[in-house]
Structures are given as structure tokens and as C-alpha cells.
Design a protein around this motif. Structure first.
Motif, short mmCIF file in Angstrom:
data_model
loop_
_atom_site.label_atom_id
_atom_site.label_comp_id
_atom_site.label_asym_id
_atom_site.label_seq_id
_atom_site.Cartn_x
_atom_site.Cartn_y
_atom_site.Cartn_z
N UNK A 33 24.82 -53.04 78.01
CA UNK A 33 26.27 -53.24 78.10
C UNK A 33 27.04 -51.95 77.84
N UNK A 34 26.61 -51.19 76.87
CA UNK A 34 27.27 -49.92 76.56
C UNK A 34 27.10 -48.95 77.73
N UNK A 35 25.90 -48.88 78.30
CA UNK A 35 25.66 -48.00 79.45
C UNK A 35 26.52 -48.42 80.64
N UNK A 36 26.64 -49.70 80.88
CA UNK A 36 27.47 -50.18 82.00
C UNK A 36 28.93 -49.81 81.77
N UNK A 37 29.40 -49.91 80.55
CA UNK A 37 30.78 -49.54 80.25
C UNK A 37 31.01 -48.05 80.47
N UNK A 38 30.06 -47.22 80.07
CA UNK A 38 30.19 -45.77 80.26
C UNK A 38 30.23 -45.44 81.74
N UNK A 39 29.34 -46.06 82.53
CA UNK A 39 29.32 -45.82 83.97
C UNK A 39 30.64 -46.24 84.59
N UNK A 40 31.16 -47.38 84.19
CA UNK A 40 32.44 -47.86 84.71
C UNK A 40 33.58 -46.89 84.42
N UNK A 41 33.65 -46.40 83.20
CA UNK A 41 34.72 -45.49 82.80
C UNK A 41 34.60 -44.17 83.56
N UNK A 42 33.38 -43.63 83.68
CA UNK A 42 33.19 -42.37 84.39
C UNK A 42 33.59 -42.51 85.86
N UNK A 43 33.18 -43.60 86.50
CA UNK A 43 33.55 -43.82 87.90
C UNK A 43 35.05 -43.99 88.07
N UNK A 44 35.69 -44.69 87.13
CA UNK A 44 37.14 -44.88 87.21
C UNK A 44 37.87 -43.55 87.06
N UNK A 45 37.39 -42.70 86.16
CA UNK A 45 38.03 -41.39 85.99
C UNK A 45 37.84 -40.52 87.22
N UNK A 46 36.66 -40.54 87.81
CA UNK A 46 36.41 -39.75 89.01
C UNK A 46 37.26 -40.25 90.17
N UNK A 47 37.40 -41.57 90.29
CA UNK A 47 38.21 -42.14 91.36
C UNK A 47 39.67 -41.75 91.17
N UNK A 48 40.16 -41.78 89.94
CA UNK A 48 41.53 -41.39 89.67
C UNK A 48 41.75 -39.92 89.98
N UNK A 49 40.74 -39.11 89.71
CA UNK A 49 40.84 -37.68 89.98
C UNK A 49 40.92 -37.41 91.48
N UNK A 50 40.15 -38.16 92.26
CA UNK A 50 40.14 -37.97 93.70
C UNK A 50 41.36 -38.58 94.37
N UNK A 51 42.03 -39.49 93.70
CA UNK A 51 43.18 -40.16 94.33
C UNK A 51 44.46 -39.35 94.22
N UNK A 52 44.41 -38.23 93.50
CA UNK A 52 45.59 -37.39 93.41
C UNK A 52 45.91 -36.84 94.81
N UNK A 53 47.16 -36.87 95.16
CA UNK A 53 47.51 -36.39 96.50
C UNK A 53 47.28 -34.89 96.64
N UNK A 54 46.42 -34.51 97.53
CA UNK A 54 46.17 -33.11 97.83
C UNK A 54 46.66 -32.88 99.24
N UNK A 55 47.91 -32.51 99.35
CA UNK A 55 48.52 -32.40 100.66
C UNK A 55 48.04 -31.17 101.38
N UNK A 56 48.16 -31.23 102.68
CA UNK A 56 47.80 -30.09 103.50
C UNK A 56 48.69 -28.89 103.23
N UNK A 57 49.93 -29.17 102.83
CA UNK A 57 50.87 -28.09 102.54
C UNK A 57 50.40 -27.27 101.35
N UNK A 58 49.91 -27.94 100.30
CA UNK A 58 49.42 -27.21 99.12
C UNK A 58 48.19 -26.39 99.48
N UNK A 59 47.31 -26.94 100.30
CA UNK A 59 46.11 -26.21 100.71
C UNK A 59 46.50 -24.98 101.53
N UNK A 60 47.45 -25.15 102.44
CA UNK A 60 47.91 -24.03 103.25
C UNK A 60 48.55 -22.96 102.37
#
Length: 84
Positions: A33-60
Motif C-alpha cells: 500500500x505504501x509503495x502504491x501511494x508513492x508511485x501514485x504521487x510520483x506519477x501525479x507530480x510528473x503529470x502536473x509537470x508535463x501539463x504546464x503550458x510550454x508554448x511555441x512562442x517561449x521555445x522560439x
């Protein structure tokens, strides 16, 4: 007759249908149960990190600054404008 008043107590302790292995089973379940919770939290944090808008304008803008086409002052001014 089953005697639940000694040992670990409850249905996984002494006198349980699981015998002496009940404590080990409970420990394994807790670890899983503890391992499953850790995996869930890590995946949620990574998903939140990737969901930040990275516009083409900033890349340019980053590319133009990296190539030396604009100065640092221009980069910071444009970046501030884009972040608004």
C-alpha cells in the motif's frame, strides 16, 4: 476453539485462520500500500509537470536568445510579456 485474545490480536494474529503467518501478510500488505501511494504521487507530480503550458512562442524566444539574435534584456522583457 480459536482464541483471539493473544498474540497480534484481530483476525490476522494468533489463532487466526492464517496462523503465525498473519503478521507477515499484514506487513506485506502495508508495504504494498505504501509503495502504491508513492508511485501514485510520483506519477501525479510528473503529470502536473508535463501539463504546464510550454508554448511555441517561449521555445522560439529561447532559441533566439541561445543563437544570440536578441540580448538578455530583450529576452527578459519578451519573456515577462509572454508569461502574462
Amino acid at each position: 476453539m480459536m482464541y483471539f485474545g493473544r498474540g497480534f490480536g484481530g483476525c490476522l494474529g494468533y489463532g487466526s485462520p492464517f496462523g503465525g503467518i498473519g503478521g507477515i501478510l499484514m506487513g506485506v500488505v502495508c508495504v504494498l500500500l505504501i509503495a502504491a501511494m508513492i508511485v501514485f504521487v510520483v506519477r501525479a507530480l510528473k503529470k502536473a509537470e508535463h501539463s504546464r503550458p510550454s508554448t511555441g512562442a517561449m521555445e522560439a524566444l529561447r532559441l533566439r536568445y541561445a543563437k544570440g539574435e536578441i540580448t538578455e534584456e530583450e529576452y527578459l522583457r519578451i519573456k515577462k510579456t509572454l508569461e502574462q
